[in-house]
Design a protein around this motif. Structure first.
Motif, mmCIF file in Angstrom:
data_model
loop_
_atom_site.group_PDB
_atom_site.id
_atom_site.type_symbol
_atom_site.label_atom_id
_atom_site.label_comp_id
_atom_site.label_asym_id
_atom_site.label_seq_id
_atom_site.Cartn_x
_atom_site.Cartn_y
_atom_site.Cartn_z
ATOM 1 N N VAL A 1 -4.456 7.322 5.663
ATOM 2 C CA VAL A 1 -5.816 7.843 5.607
ATOM 3 C C VAL A 1 -6.852 6.724 5.758
ATOM 4 C CG1 VAL A 1 -7.509 8.980 4.100
ATOM 5 C CG2 VAL A 1 -5.177 9.858 4.255
ATOM 6 N N ASP A 2 -6.653 5.631 5.028
ATOM 7 C CA ASP A 2 -7.675 4.575 5.009
ATOM 8 C C ASP A 2 -7.604 3.654 6.224
ATOM 9 O OD1 ASP A 2 -8.304 5.696 2.651
ATOM 10 O OD2 ASP A 2 -7.733 4.001 1.376
ATOM 11 N N GLN A 3 -6.411 3.385 6.711
ATOM 12 C CA GLN A 3 -6.303 2.406 7.793
ATOM 13 C C GLN A 3 -6.071 3.035 9.161
ATOM 14 O OE1 GLN A 3 -4.635 -1.284 7.362
ATOM 15 N NE2 GLN A 3 -5.649 -1.615 5.407
ATOM 16 N N GLN B 1 -5.557 14.530 1.305
ATOM 17 C CA GLN B 1 -6.029 14.615 2.692
ATOM 18 C C GLN B 1 -4.865 14.790 3.656
ATOM 19 O OE1 GLN B 1 -9.143 12.149 4.194
ATOM 20 N NE2 GLN B 1 -9.665 11.388 2.153
ATOM 21 N N ASP C 1 -6.926 10.754 -3.736
ATOM 22 C CA ASP C 1 -7.550 11.563 -2.705
ATOM 23 C C ASP C 1 -6.727 11.570 -1.416
ATOM 24 O OD1 ASP C 1 -9.660 13.173 -1.948
ATOM 25 O OD2 ASP C 1 -10.612 11.531 -0.833
ATOM 26 N N GLN C 2 -6.146 10.427 -1.068
ATOM 27 C CA GLN C 2 -5.465 10.301 0.222
ATOM 28 C C GLN C 2 -4.271 11.249 0.401
ATOM 29 O OE1 GLN C 2 -6.363 7.842 -1.819
ATOM 30 N NE2 GLN C 2 -7.137 6.042 -0.753
ATOM 31 N N GLY D 1 -6.331 6.603 9.809
ATOM 32 C CA GLY D 1 -7.272 7.708 10.011
ATOM 33 C C GLY D 1 -6.536 8.893 10.600
ATOM 34 N N ASN E 1 0.443 7.131 2.014
ATOM 35 C CA ASN E 1 -0.661 8.078 2.224
ATOM 36 C C ASN E 1 -1.985 7.334 2.356
ATOM 37 O OD1 ASN E 1 0.678 10.805 1.603
ATOM 38 N ND2 ASN E 1 1.261 9.544 -0.150
ATOM 39 N N GLN E 2 -2.138 6.334 1.500
ATOM 40 C CA GLN E 2 -3.354 5.536 1.510
ATOM 41 C C GLN E 2 -3.483 4.801 2.844
ATOM 42 O OE1 GLN E 2 -3.280 2.302 -1.271
ATOM 43 N NE2 GLN E 2 -5.522 2.176 -1.407
ATOM 44 N N MET F 1 0.821 -1.202 0.000
ATOM 45 C CA MET F 1 0.000 0.000 0.000
ATOM 46 C C MET F 1 0.863 1.263 0.000
ATOM 47 S SD MET F 1 -2.925 0.530 2.826
ATOM 48 C CE MET F 1 -4.287 -0.497 2.442
ATOM 49 N N VAL G 1 -4.892 5.892 -6.434
ATOM 50 C CA VAL G 1 -4.722 6.647 -5.190
ATOM 51 C C VAL G 1 -4.532 8.121 -5.542
ATOM 52 C CG1 VAL G 1 -3.253 7.005 -3.172
ATOM 53 C CG2 VAL G 1 -3.700 4.684 -4.001
#
Lengths: 436, 460
Positions: A304-306, A344, A340-341, A308, A300-301, A297, A338
């Motif tokens: 953000v995704d895991q 963020q 958006d992350q 938070g 950044n992903q 992964m 990928v």
């Protein structure tokens, strides 16, 4: 050299993938190289037609096709926009391998890939020595990007403003047995990547700081090698496969839930190319490659995704915040979706995000494309530089060290004061400033 | 093969980097988007200026060398497949927008300008260039003019021919011809502009195009209607037209296409629906509101299961993304995709839809049908694998039957893709032998040595 009929048979391996191109030509609308040259052989449809021609044994030698096939950034813009879903990047990489295996690698590439890159220890040592001597040949630019340029006119370096090798590569500061920290939640292994290790170690330090701030347990195995993309781009599937073997064996020794990298290109290579281009994998090996690919992964992903993340609390008004624009690396957005992350992360760092026109347009780097076709690479890069400048930002951020090099070169040449930072660097800095 | 001395002359005209002769490059100019056999040209040239184009044509005229002009090579009838002993003129460097005149609402462009690029420039000024062929992201204005390209907005706004006010072109001898003007009205001389549009490079070679622009519509409303039978959907199309409503766009997707789009894009389309109508009305806000209400009532009266109006731009974009994904989604199913564009008077759309279903069953082939139902121009899309010779023969037979059916309804073989090579053998069916003879005589008079895109349209 074997005969052309044999080559035609080798290319037949790609037939089922080649026939999916319906020749609609939509790739012309997104190819950054075609935008410059407007030649059909420079765009995916033309190259796929050439490979079909090779398969149909239409040529007396493979050099013309080979030369045209190598005029490509492998940015995947065509594949991301292909109505027929042609897997262009995989086809081109496999075709480069078939042609290189048929023709044999050039002596220089043989030396670089087989004797150096495929031996991570040797490669690290050489780069370490080069780092100490680079001051003899290059002088720092004293600019916002921290680039260097050649002291004397050098045909190899031309008028590039290149990123100097770091005096202290990341792997040097790691404990001999690697780094292992504990935390709560998923355990993360970090694949450093050559460019981050040797040119942007600050990105690795920032990533570590961010993960530790969020109490994520980390393992960084020592003696990591290159992800293999440079070998693969030159068609050296053997060196690539050896590097995958090396890295896989290394990471297998550790227990982790997610493999993260801060390099878009490494992430995309591990996720997409390790399982699909590895030479003759056994069923067991294929399973391992697929499993690791699924665990890999972008950092950044992951964050953000895991994990938070919450925006840093600042008492700055919007107008007072640092203005940052974000460049989408092809290997993150087009290859992995990928986009958006990282944005963020930048917002969470307390920056104001100002979108540039064409943020997902290729920067023109393309790895070795930049080496062999510097003029074209720069012409594409200048478009990016204009778009960055037009936002009025003070920093441009991107999730790929190769893009960072290209953008630094372009901004350096333009004499721009805009800094180039990885989202992890921005976020880590905001933690420094705003955490008690 | 072309004599070496002529290649040297060409090189002098355009400069060495802009003459291509290597076999590899010739292969990349041997095809377009039509499913036809490739033909490699002897050379390709990339001129940048009017004078260079004139010199190339004069040289070719003197030496009887066939010329095929190529924009982005996206045409679907083989119009840009070159002649083996001929050259290809690429328009990639002739891509300047010369003028956008806001006061008089016209644009003057070179033939290599990409359609979408012009549309975007025009839109920035509050003006509108409506023709929007599916390939507009890459297609060139020169190609659009040569093929008389259509698009989704044909129903209300017409096609390329309705926007060409004038042309500047070279004839087969290299003489520079001016036709039409920048005025709304122009009654001098023959309407050569009209003759040139859709002539597929067989009568002259474009240098400049004067295009009509119109004010951009102030409001628009997109809608999706869901149907349980395709008959209800196609009856609705005929119903909307006979109610004297002219939507900007009125598109149909059949069940096969809906399922393909949904598999591909996961847009949340009802895969159990037999058909969807995608409708957009535009114009003055009050008219848009009134027409949208009328269309909605009509759809429901004709048996639509549901009809949803887009509440904002995001929803509107989603509707048109589904339509744009149709070709992509179908293209992923099988290696070869044959996109047809036989067109019928719009009141016959229900009959045509039924006929396509029957033909698909008869020849045991997959046909996805979508397209510009509102202007009678459906796109039966046949999915096959050209390497399967037996199946491809059935495909060819099915295509011929589609042509026959369309003609029997008073339709045409091609609504927007052109004649090219693909439809040249069938043209006589539609127009009769004397029309072909007339066209050949016209052509022979204007191009006595037959150097302008030989073999296209008239078959000679």
């Amino acid at each position: 050299m074997a005969d052309m009929k044999e080559l035609a048979n080798l290319v037949k391996e790609l037939e089922d993938q080649l026939v999916t191109c319906i020749r609609c030509g939509m790739c012309q609308s997104v190819c950054p190289l075609f935008e410059q040259t407007r030649k059909e052989a420079d765009v995916a449809r033309g190259k796929l037609a050439l490979l079909t021609g090779l398969m149909e044994n239409m040529f007396t030698d493979p050099d013309g096709v080979n030369e045209r096939l190598n005029r490509c950034l492998l940015c995947g813009s065509c594949a991301a926009n292909c109505p027929s879903g042609v897997n262009v990047v995989e086809i081109f990489i496999k075709a480069r391998a078939i042609l290189a295996e048929y023709k044999g690698l050039s002596p220089a590439k043989k030396l670089i890939f087989r004797q150096l890159l495929a031996h991570p220890g040797r490669f690290d040592a050489l780069v370490d020595w080069a780092g100490r001597f680079q001051g003899l040949f290059a002088k720092p630019d004293a600019n916002a990007q921290g680039t260097s340029c050649a002291r004397l006119v050098s045909p190899l370096l031309s008028h590039r403003h290149f990123m100097p090798l770091s005096a202290s590569p990341f792997h040097k500061i790691l404990p001999e047995k690697g780094l292992i920290t504990t935390g709560s939640g998923p355990r993360v292994a970090i694949f450093t990547g050559c460019l981050i290790d040797k040119i942007f170690p600050g990105v690795a330090h920032a990533s570590l700081k961010v993960l530790s701030h969020h109490n994520v347990g980390v393992v960084i195995p020592p003696g990591q090698g290159c992800c293999g993309i440079p070998s693969l781009a030159s068609g050296d599937r053997d060196s690539f496969t050896r590097l995958v073997d090396h890295n896989l064996a290394l990471f297998e020794k550790y227990d982790f839930d997610v493999l993260v990298t801060a390099c878009a290109t490494c992430t995309s290579t591990i996720k997409k190319l390790w399982p699909s281009v590895y030479k003759n994998p056994s069923p067991g090996m294929q399973k391992k490659l697929t499993a690791l690919s699924e665990k890999t992964m972008d950092i950044n992903q992951f964050l953000v995704d895991q994990v938070g993340i919450e925006p840093i609390e600042t008492n700055l008004e919007d107008a007072e915040k640092e203005i940052v624009t974000y460049h989408d690396p092809c290997h993150l957005k087009k290859s992995l979706g990928v986009a958006d992350q990282p944005r963020q992360v930048i917002r969470a760092a307390g920056c104001r995000l100002a979108e540039m026109a064409g943020s997902d347009k290729c920067c023109g780097m393309g790895g070795s494309f930049n080496v062999y076709h510097y003029d074209l690479s720069s012409a594409i890069g200048i478009l990016k530089e204009h778009n960055i400048e037009a936002t009025g930002c003070t920093t441009v951020s991107t999730g790929c060290p190769a893009c960072m090099m290209q953008i630094s070169d372009m901004l350096g040449k333009a004499g721009s004061p805009i800094r180039v930072r990885h989202p992890m660097e921005l976020y880590a800095k905001s933690l420094e400033t705003h955490t008690p | 093969m072309i004599q070496k001395s002529i290649l040297e002359e060409l090189k002098k005209i355009v400069g060495p980097p802009h003459l291509l002769t290597q076999k590899e490059d010739m292969l990349t100019y041997s095809y377009d988007a039509a499913v036809l056999d490739p033909v490699m040209p002897a050379a390709a040239v990339i001129p940048e200026t009017k004078d260079q184009v004139g010199d190339i044509i004069a040289l070719c005229a003197e030496n009887h060398i066939p010329i095929t002009v190529r924009g982005s090579g996206t045409n679907l009838s083989g119009g840009t497949i070159p002649y083996a002993s001929g050259i290809v003129i690429l328009t990639g460097r002739m891509n300047k927008i010369i003028e956008i005149n806001e006061a008089d609402m016209y644009a003057v462009v070179e033939p290599g300008v990409v359609t979408a690029a012009l549309a975007a420039e025009v839109e920035k000024r509050g003006l509108f260039y409506p023709p929007d062929p599916g390939s507009m992201a890459v297609s060139t204005i020169g190609g659009n003019v040569a093929e008389n390209a259509g698009g989704l907005r044909g129903l209300k706004y017409g096609v390329t021919k309705d926007y060409v006010m004038g042309l500047r072109f070279f004839d087969s001898q290299g003489n520079y011809i001016k036709t039409g003007s920048k005025t709304v009205k122009c009654a001098t001389g023959y309407n050569i502009t009209g003759l040139m549009v859709g002539s597929e490079g067989t009568l002259g070679i474009l240098d400049q195009v004067i295009l009509k622009l119109i004010p951009a519509p102030k409001a628009r409303q997109a809608m999706v209607a869901v149907y349980d039978t395709i008959e209800q959907a196609s009856e609705t199309v005929a119903g909307i037209i006979s109610a004297r409503i002219v939507p900007a766009t009125l598109e149909i997707l059949d069940n096969f296409t809906i399922r393909a789009v949904e598999d591909f894009s996961k847009a949340g389309l009802p895969t159990d629906a037999a058909a969807l109508l995608l409708i957009e009305v535009d114009g003055h806000p009050a008219v848009v509101a009134e027409e949208a209400a009328q269309v909605k009532a009509l759809c429901l009266k004709m048996g639509a299961r549901t009809i949803d109006q887009a509440k904002d731009d995001a929803q509107r974009d989603k509707i048109w993304a589904a339509r744009r994904a149709a070709l992509s989604a179908l293209a992923q199913l099988k290696p070869t995709l044959v996109l047809e564009d036989a067109t019928v008077p719009r009141s016959r759309i229900p009959d045509m839809v039924r006929a396509l279903q029957r033909i698909g069953q008869k020849y045991r082939i997959d046909i996805g049908t979508f397209g510009h139902a509102g202007d009678g121009n459906l796109h039966p899309t046949i999915l096959t694998d050209r390497r399967n010779k037996e199946e491809f023969l059935r495909v060819e037979q099915a295509i011929e039957e589609i042509f026959d059916v369309a003609l029997s309804m008073g339709g045409t073989l091609s609504g927007e893709h052109g004649t090219g090579i693909a439809k040249a053998p069938f043209l006589e069916k539609e127009a009769g032998y004397s029309s072909i003879l007339f066209s050949r005589q016209l052509r022979a008079a204007l191009d006595p040595n037959n150097i302008l895109n030989p073999g296209k349209i008239t078959g000679v």
